[in-house]
Design a protein around this motif. Structure first.
Motif, PDB file in Angstrom:
ATOM      1  N   PHE A  50       0.834  -1.200   0.000  1.00  0.00           N
ATOM      2  CA  PHE A  50       0.000   0.000   0.000  1.00  0.00           C
ATOM      3  C   PHE A  50       0.866   1.246   0.000  1.00  0.00           C
ATOM      4  O   PHE A  50       0.679   2.165  -0.803  1.00  0.00           O
ATOM      5  CB  PHE A  50      -0.922  -0.028   1.223  1.00  0.00           C
ATOM      6  N   GLU A  51       1.828   1.272   0.898  1.00  0.00           N
ATOM      7  CA  GLU A  51       2.699   2.436   1.034  1.00  0.00           C
ATOM      8  C   GLU A  51       3.518   2.652  -0.232  1.00  0.00           C
ATOM      9  O   GLU A  51       3.627   3.778  -0.731  1.00  0.00           O
ATOM     10  CB  GLU A  51       3.614   2.265   2.244  1.00  0.00           C
ATOM     11  N   HIS A  54       1.383   4.034  -3.131  1.00  0.00           N
ATOM     12  CA  HIS A  54       1.023   5.435  -2.976  1.00  0.00           C
ATOM     13  C   HIS A  54       2.238   6.359  -3.070  1.00  0.00           C
ATOM     14  O   HIS A  54       2.131   7.457  -3.614  1.00  0.00           O
ATOM     15  CB  HIS A  54       0.264   5.644  -1.660  1.00  0.00           C
ATOM     16  N   GLN A 112      -4.191  12.113  -2.602  1.00  0.00           N
ATOM     17  CA  GLN A 112      -3.240  11.031  -2.338  1.00  0.00           C
ATOM     18  C   GLN A 112      -2.331  11.339  -1.160  1.00  0.00           C
ATOM     19  O   GLN A 112      -1.867  10.422  -0.484  1.00  0.00           O
ATOM     20  CB  GLN A 112      -2.382  10.757  -3.586  1.00  0.00           C
ATOM     21  N   PHE A 115      -2.995   9.693   2.128  1.00  0.00           N
ATOM     22  CA  PHE A 115      -2.757   8.256   2.277  1.00  0.00           C
ATOM     23  C   PHE A 115      -1.298   7.921   2.567  1.00  0.00           C
ATOM     24  O   PHE A 115      -0.955   6.750   2.748  1.00  0.00           O
ATOM     25  CB  PHE A 115      -3.193   7.497   1.014  1.00  0.00           C
ATOM     26  N   LEU A 117       1.656   7.211   4.695  1.00  0.00           N
ATOM     27  CA  LEU A 117       1.700   6.736   6.072  1.00  0.00           C
ATOM     28  C   LEU A 117       2.762   7.448   6.910  1.00  0.00           C
ATOM     29  O   LEU A 117       2.568   7.664   8.096  1.00  0.00           O
ATOM     30  CB  LEU A 117       1.945   5.223   6.095  1.00  0.00           C
ATOM     31  N   ARG A 122       4.655  13.014   4.395  1.00  0.00           N
ATOM     32  CA  ARG A 122       3.393  13.734   4.169  1.00  0.00           C
ATOM     33  C   ARG A 122       3.602  15.243   4.346  1.00  0.00           C
ATOM     34  O   ARG A 122       3.101  16.047   3.567  1.00  0.00           O
ATOM     35  CB  ARG A 122       2.302  13.231   5.108  1.00  0.00           C
TER      36      ARG A 122
END
Length: 177
Positions: A50-51, A54, A112, A115, A117, A122
């Motif tokens: 997932f990480e 993204h 996005q 999302f 993590l 971020r």
């Protein structure tokens, strides 16, 4: 003496049953731990997938956003340097198409970014978005275009570097697993 043999036989029977039960219990605990470890490993792998997905997508969106900003700045610079050399309607249409694409990319990137993590990554991505928002108007003005593009590039560089470092870390963890 014969009485003792009888009791030793009974004791051996019960000790054998107890040893069997103990062995079964230990095997059960070992299997339960193995299943828990497998579940934890599967969860870690899903998280990493997932990480990774993204982060790669956000990296591409950042690059698309920067490329769109450069294209818009170039169109504005050409119009300013060579007024009337381009068909106004065509230039306006291309500029608007570029602006629409950049706005769509910015919206996708904003969505996005939530999302991601890692809090540090971020923050870097959001910092790049803020710098883009601040410079997007200045990038179309001939007097400030170079400073605006430089500011956006400088603000996005930490995001690129943090994403690249985390992707390397994820792949290095997989090689060691």
């Amino acid at each position: 003496m014969e009485g003792w043999n009888f009791w030793w036989g009974i004791a051996a029977f019960f000790l054998g049953g107890l040893a069997t039960q103990l062995n079964g219990w230990l095997a059960y605990r070992r299997q339960r731990k193995d299943r828990a470890d497998d579940a934890q490993d599967a969860l870690r792998q899903r998280r990493e997938e997932f990480e990774l997905q993204h982060l790669v997508e956000v990296n591409q969106l950042l690059r698309d956003l920067m490329a769109g900003l450069v294209l818009m700045a170039t169109a504005a610079r050409l119009e300013h340097q060579f007024p009337g050399a381009f068909d106004d309607e065509e230039l306006t249409q291309r500029f608007q198409e570029g602006m629409d694409a950049v706005n769509a990319t910015e919206a996708a990137l904003t969505a996005q970014a939530g999302f991601i993590l890692d809090d540090g990554i971020r923050a870097h991505v959001k910092g790049g978005l803020v710098a883009y928002d601040e410079a997007s108007v200045e990038a179309t003005e001939p007097e400030t275009v170079n400073a605006a593009l430089s500011a956006v590039g400088t603000a996005m560089r930490p995001a690129y570097e943090a994403i690249a470092a985390r992707v390397r870390e994820l792949y290095a963890g997989r090689a060691g697993a």
